[in-house]
Design a protein around this motif. Structure first.
Motif, PDB file in Angstrom:
ATOM      1  N   GLU A 133       2.679   9.526  -1.989  1.00 11.37           N
ATOM      2  CA  GLU A 133       1.383   8.824  -2.321  1.00 11.37           C
ATOM      3  C   GLU A 133       1.562   7.524  -2.795  1.00 11.37           C
ATOM      4  N   ILE A 134       2.442   7.415  -3.872  1.00  8.58           N
ATOM      5  CA  ILE A 134       2.577   6.028  -4.580  1.00  8.58           C
ATOM      6  C   ILE A 134       3.118   5.178  -3.365  1.00  8.58           C
ATOM      7  N   LEU A 135       4.147   5.548  -2.512  1.00 12.07           N
ATOM      8  CA  LEU A 135       4.776   4.629  -1.477  1.00 12.07           C
ATOM      9  C   LEU A 135       3.503   4.164  -0.671  1.00 12.07           C
ATOM     10  N   ARG A 136       2.574   5.177  -0.147  1.00 10.22           N
ATOM     11  CA  ARG A 136       1.594   4.722   0.580  1.00 10.22           C
ATOM     12  C   ARG A 136       0.587   3.797   0.054  1.00 10.22           C
ATOM     13  N   LYS A 137       0.394   3.610  -1.160  1.00 17.06           N
ATOM     14  CA  LYS A 137      -0.240   2.597  -1.942  1.00 17.06           C
ATOM     15  C   LYS A 137       0.119   1.366  -1.692  1.00 17.06           C
TER      16      LYS A 137
END
Length: 69
Positions: free
Chosen positions: A34-38
């Motif tokens: 989820e952090i990478l997708r941000k």
């Protein structure tokens, strides 16, 4: 600007240097993904691009990619 002006480069495709690449696989937690997708759109265009840039930045900051004198 016309499309021709935008596509024109000083080097021909044959003269451009291509880096030799390999595929690296890893495991992430759901939260890490989820952090990478941000970061998509900020530092990279997709998940793979973001991960590659994070690894490159980490290696550079650790001194592994600096020129040795």
């Amino acid at each position: 600007m016309s499309k021709k002006d935008l596509k024109e480069t000083k080097r021909s495709p044959e003269e451009k240097m291509k880096a030799e690449t390999v595929v690296v696989k890893g495991t992430l937690t759901v939260n890490q993904r989820e952090i990478l997708r941000k970061f998509i759109g900020i530092i990279g265009s997709n998940e793979q691009d973001v991960v590659g840039k994070i690894i490159t930045l980490w290696l550079y900051n650790e001194g592994h990619l600096t020129e040795k004198k």
